[in-house]
Motif scaffolding. Structure first.
Motif, PDB file in Angstrom:
ATOM      1  N   PHE A   2      49.048  46.749  78.327  1.00  0.00           N
ATOM      2  CA  PHE A   2      49.816  46.840  77.087  1.00  0.00           C
ATOM      3  C   PHE A   2      49.256  47.953  76.208  1.00  0.00           C
ATOM      4  CE2 PHE A   2      51.919  43.728  73.795  1.00  0.00           C
ATOM      5  CZ  PHE A   2      52.773  44.739  73.389  1.00  0.00           C
ATOM      6  N   ALA A   3      47.940  47.967  76.043  1.00  0.00           N
ATOM      7  CA  ALA A   3      47.311  48.991  75.204  1.00  0.00           C
ATOM      8  C   ALA A   3      47.541  50.387  75.772  1.00  0.00           C
ATOM      9  CB  ALA A   3      45.817  48.711  75.064  1.00  0.00           C
ATOM     10  N   ASN A   4      47.433  50.540  77.085  1.00  0.00           N
ATOM     11  CA  ASN A   4      47.658  51.846  77.702  1.00  0.00           C
ATOM     12  C   ASN A   4      49.096  52.315  77.492  1.00  0.00           C
ATOM     13  OD1 ASN A   4      45.038  52.154  78.650  1.00  0.00           O
ATOM     14  ND2 ASN A   4      45.475  51.130  80.602  1.00  0.00           N
ATOM     15  N   ALA A   5      50.023  51.380  77.536  1.00  0.00           N
ATOM     16  CA  ALA A   5      51.425  51.741  77.347  1.00  0.00           C
ATOM     17  C   ALA A   5      51.735  52.135  75.905  1.00  0.00           C
ATOM     18  CB  ALA A   5      52.315  50.571  77.764  1.00  0.00           C
ATOM     19  N   MET A   6      50.955  51.609  74.961  1.00  0.00           N
ATOM     20  CA  MET A   6      51.181  51.896  73.547  1.00  0.00           C
ATOM     21  C   MET A   6      50.390  53.095  73.042  1.00  0.00           C
ATOM     22  SD  MET A   6      53.363  49.698  72.346  1.00  0.00           S
ATOM     23  CE  MET A   6      53.117  49.924  70.577  1.00  0.00           C
ATOM     24  N   ARG A   7      49.422  53.564  73.803  1.00  0.00           N
ATOM     25  CA  ARG A   7      48.486  54.576  73.306  1.00  0.00           C
ATOM     26  C   ARG A   7      49.188  55.888  72.996  1.00  0.00           C
ATOM     27  NH1 ARG A   7      44.751  53.451  76.492  1.00  0.00           N
ATOM     28  NH2 ARG A   7      43.665  52.144  74.966  1.00  0.00           N
ATOM     29  N   GLN A   8      48.807  56.475  71.852  1.00  0.00           N
ATOM     30  CA  GLN A   8      49.359  57.759  71.417  1.00  0.00           C
ATOM     31  C   GLN A   8      48.195  58.712  71.107  1.00  0.00           C
ATOM     32  OE1 GLN A   8      52.219  56.909  68.279  1.00  0.00           O
ATOM     33  NE2 GLN A   8      53.316  55.423  69.535  1.00  0.00           N
ATOM     34  N   ARG A   9      48.404  59.587  70.159  1.00  0.00           N
ATOM     35  CA  ARG A   9      47.395  60.614  69.848  1.00  0.00           C
ATOM     36  C   ARG A   9      46.125  60.027  69.245  1.00  0.00           C
ATOM     37  NH1 ARG A   9      45.865  62.596  65.194  1.00  0.00           N
ATOM     38  NH2 ARG A   9      47.492  61.377  64.155  1.00  0.00           N
ATOM     39  N   ASP A  10      46.276  59.001  68.402  1.00  0.00           N
ATOM     40  CA  ASP A  10      45.158  58.423  67.655  1.00  0.00           C
ATOM     41  C   ASP A  10      44.433  57.409  68.535  1.00  0.00           C
ATOM     42  OD1 ASP A  10      43.483  57.054  65.876  1.00  0.00           O
ATOM     43  OD2 ASP A  10      44.916  57.171  64.222  1.00  0.00           O
ATOM     44  N   HIS A  11      43.192  57.720  68.909  1.00  0.00           N
ATOM     45  CA  HIS A  11      42.419  56.854  69.794  1.00  0.00           C
ATOM     46  C   HIS A  11      41.390  56.019  69.031  1.00  0.00           C
ATOM     47  CE1 HIS A  11      43.271  59.224  73.779  1.00  0.00           C
ATOM     48  NE2 HIS A  11      44.364  58.852  73.131  1.00  0.00           N
ATOM     49  N   GLY A  12      41.569  55.877  67.722  1.00  0.00           N
ATOM     50  CA  GLY A  12      40.618  55.137  66.914  1.00  0.00           C
ATOM     51  C   GLY A  12      40.732  53.633  67.097  1.00  0.00           C
ATOM     52  N   ALA A  13      39.764  52.918  66.509  1.00  0.00           N
ATOM     53  CA  ALA A  13      39.741  51.453  66.559  1.00  0.00           C
ATOM     54  C   ALA A  13      39.183  50.934  65.240  1.00  0.00           C
ATOM     55  CB  ALA A  13      38.878  50.965  67.719  1.00  0.00           C
ATOM     56  N   TYR A  14      39.655  49.775  64.817  1.00  0.00           N
ATOM     57  CA  TYR A  14      39.169  49.134  63.596  1.00  0.00           C
ATOM     58  C   TYR A  14      38.020  48.209  63.968  1.00  0.00           C
ATOM     59  CZ  TYR A  14      39.262  46.194  59.361  1.00  0.00           C
ATOM     60  OH  TYR A  14      38.928  45.498  58.224  1.00  0.00           O
ATOM     61  N   VAL A  15      36.841  48.495  63.459  1.00  0.00           N
ATOM     62  CA  VAL A  15      35.633  47.816  63.927  1.00  0.00           C
ATOM     63  C   VAL A  15      35.681  46.311  63.679  1.00  0.00           C
ATOM     64  CG1 VAL A  15      34.265  48.101  61.802  1.00  0.00           C
ATOM     65  CG2 VAL A  15      33.114  48.049  64.047  1.00  0.00           C
ATOM     66  N   ASN A  16      36.323  45.863  62.613  1.00  0.00           N
ATOM     67  CA  ASN A  16      36.336  44.427  62.313  1.00  0.00           C
ATOM     68  C   ASN A  16      37.128  43.615  63.323  1.00  0.00           C
ATOM     69  OD1 ASN A  16      34.663  44.441  60.112  1.00  0.00           O
ATOM     70  ND2 ASN A  16      36.279  44.283  58.583  1.00  0.00           N
ATOM     71  N   LEU A  17      37.941  44.271  64.137  1.00  0.00           N
ATOM     72  CA  LEU A  17      38.745  43.544  65.121  1.00  0.00           C
ATOM     73  C   LEU A  17      38.309  43.825  66.553  1.00  0.00           C
ATOM     74  CD1 LEU A  17      42.290  43.840  63.495  1.00  0.00           C
ATOM     75  CD2 LEU A  17      40.731  41.893  63.457  1.00  0.00           C
ATOM     76  N   LEU A  18      37.194  44.519  66.716  1.00  0.00           N
ATOM     77  CA  LEU A  18      36.669  44.754  68.055  1.00  0.00           C
ATOM     78  C   LEU A  18      36.012  43.496  68.605  1.00  0.00           C
ATOM     79  CD1 LEU A  18      34.895  48.245  67.942  1.00  0.00           C
ATOM     80  CD2 LEU A  18      37.031  47.659  69.096  1.00  0.00           C
ATOM     81  N   GLY A  19      36.193  43.286  69.903  1.00  0.00           N
ATOM     82  CA  GLY A  19      35.452  42.248  70.591  1.00  0.00           C
ATOM     83  C   GLY A  19      34.203  42.845  71.227  1.00  0.00           C
ATOM     84  N   ASP A  20      33.721  42.216  72.286  1.00  0.00           N
ATOM     85  CA  ASP A  20      32.569  42.729  73.022  1.00  0.00           C
ATOM     86  C   ASP A  20      33.118  43.701  74.059  1.00  0.00           C
ATOM     87  OD1 ASP A  20      30.164  43.212  74.206  1.00  0.00           O
ATOM     88  OD2 ASP A  20      29.894  41.204  75.030  1.00  0.00           O
ATOM     89  N   GLU A  21      33.300  44.956  73.659  1.00  0.00           N
ATOM     90  CA  GLU A  21      34.067  45.904  74.463  1.00  0.00           C
ATOM     91  C   GLU A  21      33.295  47.142  74.873  1.00  0.00           C
ATOM     92  OE1 GLU A  21      37.989  46.602  72.683  1.00  0.00           O
ATOM     93  OE2 GLU A  21      37.741  44.760  71.518  1.00  0.00           O
ATOM     94  N   GLY A  22      31.999  47.217  74.571  1.00  0.00           N
ATOM     95  CA  GLY A  22      31.193  48.330  75.032  1.00  0.00           C
ATOM     96  C   GLY A  22      31.094  49.475  74.042  1.00  0.00           C
TER      97      GLY A  22
END
Length: 451
Positions: free
Chosen positions: A390-410
């Motif tokens: 799902f995330a790969n299908a939605m990905r666009q130019r902006d590759h950022g992430a909001y730290v407060n919603l990150l899980g244990d993702e590396g």
């Protein structure tokens, strides 16, 4: 660890004590960490004692405010859990429209207390989240377009650093540290108090609006949210309709846009601004009304501890194709509940320079959070794979992430939260204030090797 009781002037809870299991329980499901000891201080000096103890012994240290860390960072296995639950003091200064609040208070408690004076600071969208963790990561909530992120309203803080010092930080005192804690998470110490700016918010026009989910409705909802005045912030959850008693039974399980709207301005203007959203389709539920700002936070089930696969990201646009992608993926989900959450950003948040704080995503246009909630841990694999697709299908130019919603993702995902020069600058500041990485049970920023 029982020998700590006479040494520490704070509440000490061990595995043998009543209440231990309740204390170590956090919001996300599937987290079953067992700290060797839980310590509940009631002032910064006690926090400093605990920090020095962890530093001297090398015992892992986790810090809990409200327990909502998606990765469960607030509780550790075999270490010291520093629980700020007893630190909840609030001092409101009406003459200056500011408030000093301790980090263990929940955002809902603060919002209710300040609403009694017609004032508010914008936090997130869940009342039980702890002020400390939410603030340190940025704070994207219902006032984000009108008054910016939570950190944009942070005027000063009290923080215990790895050397056990209680530091007062602001634009003039330790400005590098003040910059870093505005978005850099819990990497630089234990924040014990915050000074916030309060804004007059006598009431809002908002609440829940549920519309049938079609590609046209989703695309148009986002377009209307982008065109709306910045007094409006909205969260749209595209998801199967839950069996809510006020929702027609024939809609249960069908895909809907479940939106929470918040217009922070005059009621008459709010009705005009919300009218185009009501006109997108015949609403299934329309609970939009004038209410206190605190009313936007619904009651929560304290026993709800979801197991979930999730992904947070930013996109530039939600057009017809992206809306169809969302619907297609949600139709194929086998999870107990799945959702795509859309938040249009901009406004006051975007007028702050990307390098003014450690939250660099000022130009990001739309925040997207994807989630699949499931029942048992052995189901995780397929749902996590679905989230990745799902995330790969939605990905666009902006590759950022909001730290407060990150899980244990590396580390790569932590780097996405702090791209470019922000990462480098944070590592240098980390090396200055926490060179041994004592505060590492978080979305970790390692100290620069040459810091």
């Amino acid at each position: 660890m029982k020998k700590l009781r006479p040494q520490l002037d704070a509440q000490v809870i061990t595995p043998a004590d009543a209440g231990y299991d309740a204390t170590r329980t956090v919001y996300p499901g599937g987290i079953d960490h067992r700290p060797a000891v839980v310590i509940r201080p009631d002032r910064a000096e006690q926090v400093a004692q605990v920090v020095l103890l962890a530093r001297e012994t090398g015992i892992p240290l986790s810090v809990r405010c409200g327990g909502h860390s998606t990765a469960g960072h607030g509780v550790c296995d075999g270490g010291i859990m520093l629980d700020l639950a007893k630190m909840r003091a609030l001092d409101i200064d009406l003459s200056t429209r500011t408030a000093w609040v301790e980090a263990g208070m929940s955002t809902g408690e603060y919002t209710t207390a300040t609403a009694a004076h017609g004032l508010a600071t914008g936090f997130g969208d869940t009342a039980t989240v702890g002020i400390g963790g939410l603030t340190l990561g940025g704070g994207v909530g219902y006032l984000v377009r009108k008054h910016g992120l939570t950190i944009d309203n942070l005027m000063a803080a009290e923080i215990v650093t790895a050397d056990g010092q209680v530091r007062q930080v602001d634009a003039h005192n330790h400005p590098d540290l003040f910059w870093a804690i505005r978005g850099g998470g819990g990497n630089f110490g234990v924040a014990t108090r915050f000074k916030f700016r309060l804004h007059p918010v006598q009431s809002i026009v908002g609440g829940m609006l549920i519309l049938p989910a079609t590609a046209e409705v989703i695309q148009s909802f986002v377009a209307e949210a982008e065109a709306a005045p910045e007094e409006l912030s909205a969260i749209a959850n595209i998801m199967p309709a839950p069996p809510m008693p006020f929702l027609p039974e024939d809609q249960h399980g069908r895909l809907v846009v479940m939106a929470t709207m918040c217009y922070a301005g005059p009621p008459e203007a709010g009705e005009r601004v919300l009218a185009p959203f009501r006109a997108l389709a015949t609403p299934l539920v329309d609970m939009l009304e004038t209410m206190p700002y605190s009313g936007i936070f619904p009651p929560e089930d304290e026993d709800f501890h979801p197991l979930a696969a999730s992904h947070t990201m930013f996109v530039d646009t939600i057009g017809h194709a992206e809306a169809e992608t969302i619907l297609d993926f949600l139709r194929t989900s086998t999870a107990m509940m799945s959702a795509a959450q859309l938040r249009v950003l901009g406004g006051a948040m975007a007028r702050v320079s990307p390098d003014a704080t450690a939250f660099p995503h000022r130009e990001s246009r739309i925040m997207v959070n994807l989630a699949a909630i499931y029942e048992t841990a052995d189901e995780a694999g397929p749902h996590e794979a679905w989230i990745r697709r799902f995330a790969n299908a939605m990905r666009q130019r902006d590759h950022g992430a909001y730290v407060n919603l990150l899980g244990d993702e590396g580390e790569d995902r932590v780097r996405a939260a702090y791209p470019g020069r922000t990462w480098d600058r944070l590592r240098v500041i980390k090396a200055k204030y926490d060179p041994t990485n004592l505060f590492r049970l978080n979305q970790n920023i390692p100290p620069a090797a040459d810091g």
